[in-house]
Design a protein around this motif. Structure first.
Motif: not given
Length: 240
Positions: A41-54
């Motif tokens: 898989l090609q994985v992108t991580c987000a550790e905060e809600g606003l960043a994950g939402k964007a």
């Protein structure tokens, strides 16, 4: 009737797929993302809600793994915004809340599946594989296929190895639910809620009785497909 096609391999299901992993626990994020990368898989991580939402609203994801509790904006709110924006990629909801009502709330808000933390990596892999395979099926698909089992959703008929099986209506609803969520352990409480519409604690042997009957219908002499996972529930898979 011709034999149903074999299921895709894990490698073909996961290879080069883009996954957004939104999880605020850095250790868990690093651990899981490393494993997912190893699966192709090609994985992108987000550790905060606003960043994950964007990132989620940018689109282009094959699957989103979304934690319910994220700093800044909670995962449930993000989930609802993703669906309101018209993005229909599969979403796996991570939660520490293992109550039936909490899980149902996530599913009704647009999640395709849920996974309770802490989780094992093989289960995460199996759930992502299942979501990606389901996403490849046409929206108007008239049948569900798992291993040598086929369910015609229009005629409400079940075939195993091309042979028609006699399955009563409630057992068929139960089988349909398992075939929509193969390889996923489904609790007794979830079956009561999703198949029978019972979303409150109740003492009944409905699930056990219908599971037993369904196993008989599928053939005791054929390889078992419906398995009991002690203390957790039931799962549709082609091995024990």
């Amino acid at each position: 009737m011709s034999q149903p096609p074999s299921a895709p391999t894990a490698e073909s299901a996961l290879s080069a797929r883009r996954v957004l992993f939104a999880e605020d626990d850095r250790a868990l994020s690093a651990y899981a993302s490393e494993a997912m990368a190893g699966w192709g898989l090609q994985v992108t991580c987000a550790e905060e809600g606003l960043a994950g939402k964007a990132l989620a609203l940018e689109g282009g994801w094959d699957c989103i793994v979304l934690d319910r509790r994220l700093p800044g904006i909670d995962g449930l709110s993000i989930l609802k915004e993703i669906r309101l924006s018209g993005i229909d990629c599969p979403i796996l909801f991570l939660t520490t809340m293992d109550g039936v009502r909490d899980r149902v709330e996530g599913l009704r808000s647009g999640a395709d599946d849920y996974l309770v933390k802490p989780f094992a990596l093989p289960e995460l892999k199996a759930r992502i594989e299942t979501l990606l395979r389901r996403a490849e099926q046409p929206l108007n698909t008239a049948r569900l296929v798992f291993a040598d089992l086929e369910l015609d959703l229009v005629r409400r008929e079940v075939f195993r190895r091309g042979v028609k099986l006699y399955i009563q209506s409630q057992e068929l609803r139960l089988l349909e639910y398992f075939m929509r969520y193969p390889l996923i352990i489904i609790s007794r409480a979830m079956l009561l809620q999703q198949v029978w519409g019972i979303d409150f604690p109740v003492h009944t042997n409905l699930v056990e009785t219908h599971i037993s009957r369904l196993r008989e219908r599928l053939g005791r002499d054929a390889p078992a497909l419906l398995h009991t996972v002690k203390g957790q529930g039931y799962v549709l898979r082609s091995h024990g």
